[in-house]
Design an enzyme around this catalytic site. Structure first.
Site, mmCIF file in Angstrom:
data_model
loop_
_atom_site.group_PDB
_atom_site.id
_atom_site.type_symbol
_atom_site.label_atom_id
_atom_site.label_comp_id
_atom_site.label_asym_id
_atom_site.label_seq_id
_atom_site.Cartn_x
_atom_site.Cartn_y
_atom_site.Cartn_z
ATOM 1 N N ASN A 11 0.864 -1.189 0.000
ATOM 2 C CA ASN A 11 0.000 0.000 0.000
ATOM 3 C C ASN A 11 0.899 1.237 0.000
ATOM 4 O O ASN A 11 1.557 1.519 0.993
ATOM 5 C CB ASN A 11 -0.879 -0.050 1.264
ATOM 6 N N TRP A 12 0.897 1.937 -1.114
ATOM 7 C CA TRP A 12 1.789 3.102 -1.229
ATOM 8 C C TRP A 12 1.214 4.353 -0.567
ATOM 9 O O TRP A 12 1.861 5.386 -0.511
ATOM 10 C CB TRP A 12 2.085 3.390 -2.703
ATOM 11 N N LYS A 13 -0.022 4.279 -0.119
ATOM 12 C CA LYS A 13 -0.684 5.426 0.537
ATOM 13 C C LYS A 13 -0.548 6.685 -0.336
ATOM 14 O O LYS A 13 -0.579 6.580 -1.558
ATOM 15 C CB LYS A 13 -0.118 5.634 1.942
ATOM 16 N N HIS A 97 -9.430 0.738 5.313
ATOM 17 C CA HIS A 97 -8.125 0.929 5.960
ATOM 18 C C HIS A 97 -8.312 1.807 7.194
ATOM 19 O O HIS A 97 -9.144 2.713 7.193
ATOM 20 C CB HIS A 97 -7.144 1.573 4.967
ATOM 21 N N GLU A 99 -6.723 4.208 8.276
ATOM 22 C CA GLU A 99 -6.571 5.656 8.021
ATOM 23 C C GLU A 99 -7.867 6.227 7.451
ATOM 24 O O GLU A 99 -8.217 7.378 7.715
ATOM 25 C CB GLU A 99 -5.365 5.890 7.092
ATOM 26 N N GLU A 169 -5.195 -5.650 10.660
ATOM 27 C CA GLU A 169 -4.186 -4.612 10.862
ATOM 28 C C GLU A 169 -4.405 -3.928 12.209
ATOM 29 O O GLU A 169 -5.201 -2.979 12.309
ATOM 30 C CB GLU A 169 -4.286 -3.564 9.749
ATOM 31 N N GLY A 175 2.528 1.692 10.809
ATOM 32 C CA GLY A 175 3.438 2.824 10.667
ATOM 33 C C GLY A 175 4.175 3.175 11.942
ATOM 34 O O GLY A 175 4.774 4.245 12.053
ATOM 35 N N SER A 215 3.575 -2.729 10.261
ATOM 36 C CA SER A 215 5.037 -2.732 10.362
ATOM 37 C C SER A 215 5.669 -4.057 9.918
ATOM 38 O O SER A 215 6.597 -4.557 10.562
ATOM 39 C CB SER A 215 5.484 -2.355 11.779
ATOM 40 N N GLY A 236 2.816 -1.292 4.311
ATOM 41 C CA GLY A 236 2.821 0.138 4.021
ATOM 42 C C GLY A 236 4.233 0.634 3.768
ATOM 43 O O GLY A 236 4.768 0.529 2.663
ATOM 44 N N GLY A 237 4.862 1.150 4.820
ATOM 45 C CA GLY A 237 6.179 1.782 4.702
ATOM 46 C C GLY A 237 7.202 0.986 3.913
ATOM 47 O O GLY A 237 7.863 1.518 3.003
HETATM 48 C C1 PEP Z 1 -0.669 -0.228 6.066
HETATM 49 O O1 PEP Z 1 -0.608 0.854 5.524
HETATM 50 O O2 PEP Z 1 -1.649 -0.940 5.880
HETATM 51 C C2 PEP Z 1 0.439 -0.662 6.920
HETATM 52 C C3 PEP Z 1 0.346 -1.820 7.492
HETATM 53 O O3 PEP Z 1 1.488 0.201 7.059
HETATM 54 P P1 PEP Z 1 2.932 -0.154 7.708
HETATM 55 O O4 PEP Z 1 3.412 -1.409 7.034
HETATM 56 O O5 PEP Z 1 3.792 1.034 7.392
HETATM 57 O O6 PEP Z 1 2.732 -0.343 9.160
#
Ligand code: PEP
Length: 252
Positions: A11-13, A97, A99, A169, A175, A215, A236-237
């Site tokens: 997920n590039w957000k 998600h 967010e 999640e 994050g 993460s 994500g990251g």
């Molecule tokens: C996400 O955006 O769904 C996520 C899990 O981010 P991260 O891997 O950065 O925690």
């Protein structure tokens, strides 16, 4: 039951413009040698779905949208329809998600509509659920997960579950660099599978893929993927770095 195929989604957000997004997609494609036992998805921002889809033509990597509306078209300023994202090359959609839930106040009802819209128009829908730190500390994790799952999947027929993936999640792990331990993740995944079995039936629960997100890194992917109920990851990251994501998709 056939073995569930692993799914690793990046997920590039709200990151990447055309040039850096296409470069990142190409670099990830180089790291992906093509596998029979796993699927890889990239979820770039709406603005570069087309470009990234073109770059990935001929590669096994698929493209997803980070959100989607339930309607095909109409007066929905700022939204994007399932038909539009498919036209741009997406085959899947992330919905719910944390967010979206926390920053943009998306409700379970809205997320349920998005999920059904995605499924209706032939997208694979990735429904994200997860508890906050406060909810975990108060001992409410399972109750929150069951509630989000039941509301998110409301009125979805058992036959439609072949087009649904659940992403667990924990909000406190997204994050933050703080991953759920493999035991915590496995416990939540097993619980989610149990709820799916109660909403639908055991075969549906056994066939539905449940991803872990929060993460995920090259250093923890292997132990997470070794858990019996963890069928993949939503990243994500670490998905913004081709080397890290390359290691994650090549989990052992
Ligand atoms: C996400 O955006 O769904 C996520 C899990 O981010 P991260 O891997 O950065 O925690």
């Amino acid at each position: 039951m056939g073995k569930r195929k692993a799914l690793i989604a990046g997920n590039w957000k709200m990151h990447t413009t055309v040039v850096d997004g296409c470069r990142l997609a190409m670099d990830v494609a180089k790291a992906c040698t093509g596998y029979a036992d796993r699927e890889i998805l990239l979820a770039p921002p709406f603005t570069i779905l087309s470009e990234v889809s073109h770059v990935l033509e001929g590669s096994p990597i698929m493209v997803a949208t980070q959100n989607v509306c339930w309607e095909e078209k109409g007066a929905f300023t700022g939204e994007i329809s399932p038909v539009m994202v498919k036209d741009a090359g997406a085959v899947a959609a992330i919905v719910g998600h944390s967010e979206r839930r926390q920053i943009f106040f998306e409700t379970d009802e809205m997320i349920n509509s998005r999920l059904k819209g995605a499924v209706k128009f032939g997208l694979l829908a990735i429904l994200c659920i997860g508890e906050t730190l406060d909810e975990r500390e108060k001992g409410h994790t399972f109750q929150v997960l069951e509630d989000q799952l039941r509301k998110g999947l409301k009125t979805l027929a058992p036959g439609d579950m072949t087009r649904v993936v659940i992403a667990y999640e924990p909000v406190w792990a997204i994050g933050t660099g703080k991953t759920a331990s493999k035991e915590q993740a496995q416990e939540a995944h097993a619980f989610i599978r149990g709820v799916l079995g109660r909403i639908y039936e055991k075969t549906v629960a056994e066939q539905t893929r449940i991803l872990y997100g929060g993460s995920v890194k090259p250093t923890n992917i292997d132990e997470l993927m070794a858990q019996p109920d963890i069928d993949g990851a939503l990243v994500g990251g670490a998905a913004l770095d081709a080397e890290s994501f390359g290691r994650i998709i090549n989990f052992r």
